[in-house]
Enzyme design. Structure first.
Site, PDB file in Angstrom:
ATOM      1  N   GLY A  47       0.821  -1.196   0.000  1.00 13.17           N
ATOM      2  CA  GLY A  47       0.000   0.000   0.000  1.00 13.17           C
ATOM      3  C   GLY A  47       0.854   1.244   0.000  1.00 13.17           C
ATOM      4  O   GLY A  47       2.039   1.208   0.350  1.00 13.17           O
ATOM      5  N   GLN A  52       2.601  10.371   1.403  1.00  9.84           N
ATOM      6  CA  GLN A  52       3.956   9.808   1.521  1.00  9.84           C
ATOM      7  C   GLN A  52       4.878  10.304   0.424  1.00  9.84           C
ATOM      8  O   GLN A  52       6.096  10.208   0.549  1.00  9.84           O
ATOM      9  CB  GLN A  52       3.905   8.270   1.471  1.00  9.84           C
ATOM     10  CG  GLN A  52       3.299   7.645   2.710  1.00  9.84           C
ATOM     11  CD  GLN A  52       3.328   6.139   2.608  1.00  9.84           C
ATOM     12  OE1 GLN A  52       2.449   5.537   2.023  1.00  9.84           O
ATOM     13  NE2 GLN A  52       4.345   5.527   3.176  1.00  9.84           N
ATOM     14  N   CYS A  96       6.145   0.107   6.807  1.00  8.18           N
ATOM     15  CA  CYS A  96       5.738   1.318   6.094  1.00  8.18           C
ATOM     16  C   CYS A  96       6.909   1.818   5.263  1.00  8.18           C
ATOM     17  O   CYS A  96       8.044   1.846   5.741  1.00  8.18           O
ATOM     18  CB  CYS A  96       5.339   2.383   7.119  1.00  8.18           C
ATOM     19  SG  CYS A  96       4.789   3.925   6.392  1.00  8.18           S
ATOM     20  N   LEU A  97       6.640   2.213   4.023  1.00  8.33           N
ATOM     21  CA  LEU A  97       7.699   2.751   3.168  1.00  8.33           C
ATOM     22  C   LEU A  97       8.337   3.996   3.786  1.00  8.33           C
ATOM     23  O   LEU A  97       9.487   4.312   3.498  1.00  8.33           O
ATOM     24  CB  LEU A  97       7.135   3.097   1.783  1.00  8.33           C
ATOM     25  CG  LEU A  97       6.645   1.916   0.929  1.00  8.33           C
ATOM     26  CD1 LEU A  97       5.917   2.430  -0.304  1.00  8.33           C
ATOM     27  CD2 LEU A  97       7.810   1.013   0.536  1.00  8.33           C
ATOM     28  N   HIS A 138      -4.169   1.229   7.674  1.00  4.95           N
ATOM     29  CA  HIS A 138      -2.840   1.841   7.760  1.00  4.95           C
ATOM     30  C   HIS A 138      -2.718   2.998   6.760  1.00  4.95           C
ATOM     31  O   HIS A 138      -2.253   4.094   7.113  1.00  4.95           O
ATOM     32  CB  HIS A 138      -1.786   0.756   7.479  1.00  4.95           C
ATOM     33  CG  HIS A 138      -0.379   1.257   7.380  1.00  4.95           C
ATOM     34  ND1 HIS A 138       0.608   0.898   8.263  1.00  4.95           N
ATOM     35  CD2 HIS A 138       0.218   2.100   6.487  1.00  4.95           C
ATOM     36  CE1 HIS A 138       1.736   1.501   7.924  1.00  4.95           C
ATOM     37  NE2 HIS A 138       1.536   2.225   6.851  1.00  4.95           N
ATOM     38  N   GLU A 139      -3.168   2.756   5.518  1.00  2.00           N
ATOM     39  CA  GLU A 139      -3.024   3.796   4.488  1.00  2.00           C
ATOM     40  C   GLU A 139      -3.955   4.980   4.762  1.00  2.00           C
ATOM     41  O   GLU A 139      -3.564   6.135   4.558  1.00  2.00           O
ATOM     42  CB  GLU A 139      -3.286   3.224   3.095  1.00  2.00           C
ATOM     43  CG  GLU A 139      -2.314   2.132   2.651  1.00  2.00           C
ATOM     44  CD  GLU A 139      -0.847   2.490   2.820  1.00  2.00           C
ATOM     45  OE1 GLU A 139      -0.490   3.680   2.742  1.00  2.00           O
ATOM     46  OE2 GLU A 139      -0.040   1.568   3.045  1.00  2.00           O
ATOM     47  N   HIS A 142      -2.516   7.483   7.068  1.00  2.00           N
ATOM     48  CA  HIS A 142      -1.582   8.447   6.463  1.00  2.00           C
ATOM     49  C   HIS A 142      -2.317   9.724   6.040  1.00  2.00           C
ATOM     50  O   HIS A 142      -1.755  10.814   6.100  1.00  2.00           O
ATOM     51  CB  HIS A 142      -0.916   7.850   5.216  1.00  2.00           C
ATOM     52  CG  HIS A 142       0.273   6.985   5.512  1.00  2.00           C
ATOM     53  ND1 HIS A 142       1.420   7.464   6.100  1.00  2.00           N
ATOM     54  CD2 HIS A 142       0.502   5.663   5.283  1.00  2.00           C
ATOM     55  CE1 HIS A 142       2.310   6.475   6.223  1.00  2.00           C
ATOM     56  NE2 HIS A 142       1.765   5.375   5.737  1.00  2.00           N
TER      57      HIS A 142
HETATM   58 ZN    ZN Z   1       2.698   3.558   5.708  1.00  2.00          ZN
END
Ligand code: ZN
Length: 166
Positions: A47, A52, A96-97, A138-139, A142
């Site tokens: 995701g 981000q 997470c990226l 999670h996304e 953000h």
């Molecule tokens: Zn993330």
């Protein structure tokens, strides 16, 4: 097309609250395509959220179809997503990226009902369970400036990630 730069914790820009998308045009679709490429370039990413990469708009992509044994709705482009219903709770490991060095244990709803627009402005509904429901929550976090680090179940629930082989 380009792979976009991913903002990394503790970049303050990750804390911004994203604004809804109101224009569904070619520029938006180009951005979604770039966000897809950026996610595909990330290690094992399931995701990604627009903030981000520094775009503070309510756009996320989730795709857990590459994980064996995981129930998946396929490739989901979720614009202005809204969780309509939550059920159950489960604790699971998240990465997470934007937090490349760590993973952590987070409690999330086990099952969610979700409404969102796609990149053409059509409304879609989804039922997500398990890992997919976790990835969506999670996304969406953000979009509200929240990282999984803010939701850890306890101080001992943060783990240093193994180094990815390149
Ligand atoms: Zn993330």
């Amino acid at each position: 097309m380009a792979v976009l730069e991913i903002l990394k914790y503790p970049d303050e820009r990750l804390k911004r609250v994203s604004a809804p998308v109101s224009v569904f045009d070619d520029e938006l679709r180009r951005f979604v395509a770039e966000l897809e490429q950026t996610m595909a370039a990330g290690p094992a990413a399931v995701g990604i959220a627009a903030p981000q990469v520094g775009r503070v708009q309510r756009i996320v992509i989730v795709d857990v179809s590459g994980r064996p044994g995981t129930r998946s709705s396929g490739h989901m482009v979720l614009i202005n997503p809204q969780i309509l219903r939550r059920e159950g709770e489960a604790i699971g490991r998240e990465g997470c990226l934007s937090v490349p060095d760590c993973t952590g244990n987070v409690a999330r709803a086990q099952r969610i009902e979700l409404a969102a627009m796609n990149e053409s402005g059509q409304r879609r509904e989804y039922l997500c369970e398990g890992f997919e429901a976790r990835a969506v929550q999670h996304e969406i976090d953000h979009l509200d400036g929240i990282l999984f680090l803010h939701r850890l179940t306890g101080k001992r629930d943060l783990f240093r990630r193994k180094v990815y082989k390149s």
